[in-house]
Design a protein around this motif. Structure first.
Motif, short mmCIF file in Angstrom:
data_model
loop_
_atom_site.label_atom_id
_atom_site.label_comp_id
_atom_site.label_asym_id
_atom_site.label_seq_id
_atom_site.Cartn_x
_atom_site.Cartn_y
_atom_site.Cartn_z
N LEU A 210 0.82 -1.27 -0.33
CA LEU A 210 0.36 -0.14 -0.11
C LEU A 210 0.82 1.43 0.05
CD1 LEU A 210 -3.29 0.54 0.04
CD2 LEU A 210 -2.75 0.93 2.40
N VAL A 211 1.92 1.30 0.93
CA VAL A 211 2.80 2.31 1.10
C VAL A 211 3.53 2.06 -0.22
CG1 VAL A 211 5.15 3.47 2.27
CG2 VAL A 211 3.10 2.02 3.29
N ILE A 212 3.97 1.20 -1.23
CA ILE A 212 5.42 1.32 -1.89
C ILE A 212 4.75 1.26 -3.49
CG2 ILE A 212 7.30 -0.13 -3.05
CD1 ILE A 212 7.39 -1.30 -0.11
N PHE A 213 3.78 0.52 -3.82
CA PHE A 213 3.19 0.57 -5.19
C PHE A 213 2.79 2.13 -6.01
CE2 PHE A 213 3.09 -4.52 -4.66
CZ PHE A 213 3.60 -4.67 -6.02
N PRO A 214 1.74 2.70 -5.47
CA PRO A 214 1.69 3.60 -5.94
C PRO A 214 2.81 4.83 -6.44
CG PRO A 214 0.10 3.43 -4.08
CD PRO A 214 0.98 2.16 -3.73
N ALA A 215 3.93 4.76 -5.36
CA ALA A 215 4.92 5.66 -5.35
C ALA A 215 5.61 4.78 -6.43
CB ALA A 215 6.18 5.60 -4.06
N LEU A 216 6.37 3.63 -7.07
CA LEU A 216 6.17 3.35 -7.88
C LEU A 216 6.54 3.57 -9.25
CD1 LEU A 216 8.29 -0.14 -6.13
CD2 LEU A 216 9.45 1.46 -6.95
N SER A 217 4.23 3.27 -8.82
CA SER A 217 4.12 3.98 -10.52
C SER A 217 4.20 5.44 -11.23
CB SER A 217 2.74 3.31 -9.54
OG SER A 217 2.31 1.59 -9.74
N ALA A 218 4.00 5.98 -10.00
CA ALA A 218 3.73 7.18 -10.30
C ALA A 218 5.61 7.27 -10.99
CB ALA A 218 3.98 8.04 -9.06
N MET A 219 6.91 7.06 -10.61
CA MET A 219 8.11 6.98 -10.59
C MET A 219 8.29 6.52 -12.02
SD MET A 219 9.95 6.28 -7.17
CE MET A 219 10.22 7.22 -5.78
N ARG A 220 7.66 5.55 -12.72
CA ARG A 220 7.75 5.46 -14.03
C ARG A 220 7.14 6.49 -14.99
NH1 ARG A 220 10.12 2.79 -11.12
NH2 ARG A 220 10.45 0.38 -10.77
N MET A 221 6.17 7.15 -14.17
CA MET A 221 5.46 8.50 -15.35
C MET A 221 5.69 9.48 -15.52
SD MET A 221 1.65 6.87 -15.95
CE MET A 221 1.56 6.61 -13.27
N PHE A 222 7.00 9.36 -14.02
CA PHE A 222 7.42 11.54 -13.86
C PHE A 222 8.41 11.29 -13.10
CE2 PHE A 222 2.53 10.99 -14.01
CZ PHE A 222 2.15 12.16 -14.90
N GLY A 223 8.86 12.47 -12.83
CA GLY A 223 10.63 12.72 -12.89
C GLY A 223 11.14 13.39 -11.39
N ASN A 224 9.59 14.02 -11.44
CA ASN A 224 9.56 15.66 -10.22
C ASN A 224 9.16 15.15 -9.38
OD1 ASN A 224 7.66 17.57 -9.86
ND2 ASN A 224 8.10 16.95 -13.02
N LYS A 226 7.29 16.45 -6.95
CA LYS A 226 5.74 17.19 -7.01
C LYS A 226 5.04 16.08 -7.81
CE LYS A 226 4.74 21.85 -5.83
NZ LYS A 226 4.47 22.72 -5.82
N ALA A 227 4.75 16.19 -8.49
CA ALA A 227 4.65 15.23 -9.63
C ALA A 227 4.47 13.95 -9.18
CB ALA A 227 5.02 15.25 -11.01
N VAL A 228 5.46 13.83 -8.82
CA VAL A 228 5.39 11.70 -8.83
C VAL A 228 4.59 11.61 -7.13
CG1 VAL A 228 6.42 9.94 -7.38
CG2 VAL A 228 7.35 11.40 -9.38
N THR A 229 4.73 12.54 -5.50
CA THR A 229 3.55 12.90 -4.40
C THR A 229 2.25 12.65 -5.05
OG1 THR A 229 5.56 14.03 -4.13
CG2 THR A 229 3.60 13.65 -2.54
N ILE A 230 1.88 14.29 -5.90
CA ILE A 230 0.75 13.94 -6.87
C ILE A 230 0.11 12.63 -7.89
CG2 ILE A 230 -1.27 15.39 -8.12
CD1 ILE A 230 0.69 17.70 -7.34
N CYS A 231 0.64 11.76 -8.73
CA CYS A 231 0.02 11.13 -9.21
C CYS A 231 0.91 10.09 -8.66
CB CYS A 231 1.40 10.81 -10.37
SG CYS A 231 1.50 9.28 -11.19
N SER A 232 0.99 9.57 -7.30
CA SER A 232 1.00 8.80 -6.29
C SER A 232 -0.45 8.81 -5.66
CB SER A 232 2.11 8.48 -5.21
OG SER A 232 2.30 6.94 -4.32
N ALA A 233 -0.80 9.51 -5.25
CA ALA A 233 -1.80 9.87 -4.46
C ALA A 233 -2.97 9.80 -5.42
CB ALA A 233 -1.96 11.71 -3.74
#
Length: 281
Positions: A210-224, A226-233
């Protein structure tokens, strides 16, 4: 199916489950990015086992509100784990493994010696892998979750820039006069609160997902950050909602279903990330 779903949504217990699920998923995603970047992805697993051990002690003591014991234990362990690697002989990954295995073993041992239920195997399984407890939440538990979740989100927003600085370069942050130890303590406390809240949703062994997968998924699409945090949420909340709804309709375990949806989202994110990378080139 739509009519069945709309019928279920009229029940307060389903509404409570969706509210709590969304809030926990949101909180988990915010700190997930920080933990992944600091290479502490496995800390959720270690702290969940500590919470499991504390829960067994609370059960043996027959405490009416086990949160009074579980939360302090988990916060203390989070502080210890985040301090490892800072002039210590036991590095972070080894400390997490020691605390994780030790707490899990002692918790199961205590449950066996001082068994308070005739269905010990069922109790252990539901605690480790999640159960239908998310669908039987009381009004008090829902309000506690709402209060703690709002506090976590507000703290993250208010201290966003400082959390960002501590995440990427603690040495530089310390050189600029920032109280790094205080913010490390703040991060540890927030992580502990999230872990304790998430145990009712996905169980001890699945919290890391629950903690890791959204963050890793967002990191596959964005590189900064703030964008990673918003996408992860966004991904975390969407997966939690979809997972809970599927589990209600299909009768599958809530925690496992949410994690399965997170895994599918990660695979899709990898594909989308490659497509976006190809377009940019």
């Amino acid at each position: 199916m739509l009519e069945t779903l709309l019928t279920y949504l009229k029940f307060p217990l389903v509404q409570h489950a969706l509210i709590v699920g969304v809030l926990i998923a949101l909180c988990s995603s915010l700190l997930g990015v920080t933990l992944v970047l600091k290479r502490f992805s496995y800390i959720g697993d270690g702290l969940s086992h500590v919470a499991f051990g504390a829960m067994t002690i609370a059960a043996v003591l027959k405490m009416t509100n086990d949160m009074l014991l579980i939360l302090p234990f988990t916060v203390l362990s989070a502080i210890i784990l985040l301090r490892t690697g800072q002039n210590t002989k036991i590095k972070g990954d080894a400390a997490i493994a020691m605390i994780s295995v030790g707490a899990l073993a002692f918790g199961y041992l205590i449950m066996n010696i001082f068994s308070t239920s005739s269905n010990l195997a069922g109790d252990v399984c539901s605690t480790l892998f999640g159960s239908t407890s998310i669908l039987t939440l009381t009004d008090e538990e829902v309000w506690i979750c709402i209060g703690l979740s709002v506090a976590v989100v507000l703290i993250f927003i208010l201290f966003y820039h400082r959390i960002f600085a501590v995440t990427f370069d603690e040495s530089f942050a310390k050189a600029t006069g920032m109280r790094v130890e205080a913010y490390r303590l703040l991060i540890a406390t927030i992580i502990a609160v999230i872990i304790v809240l998430a145990m009712n949703l996905v169980g001890s062994l699945l919290i890391s997902a629950l903690v890791i997968f959204p963050a890793l998924s967002a990191m596959r699409m964005f590189g900064n950050f703030k964008a990673v945090t918003i996408c992860s949420a966004i991904l975390s909340v969407s997966c939690a909602l979809l997972g809970i709804l599927i589990s209600i309709l299909a009768g599958t375990p809530v925690g496992s279903t949410i994690v399965a949806v997170d895994v599918v989202a990660f695979v899709i994110s990898c594909v989308v990330g490659k497509i976006m990378g190809g377009i940019k080139r």
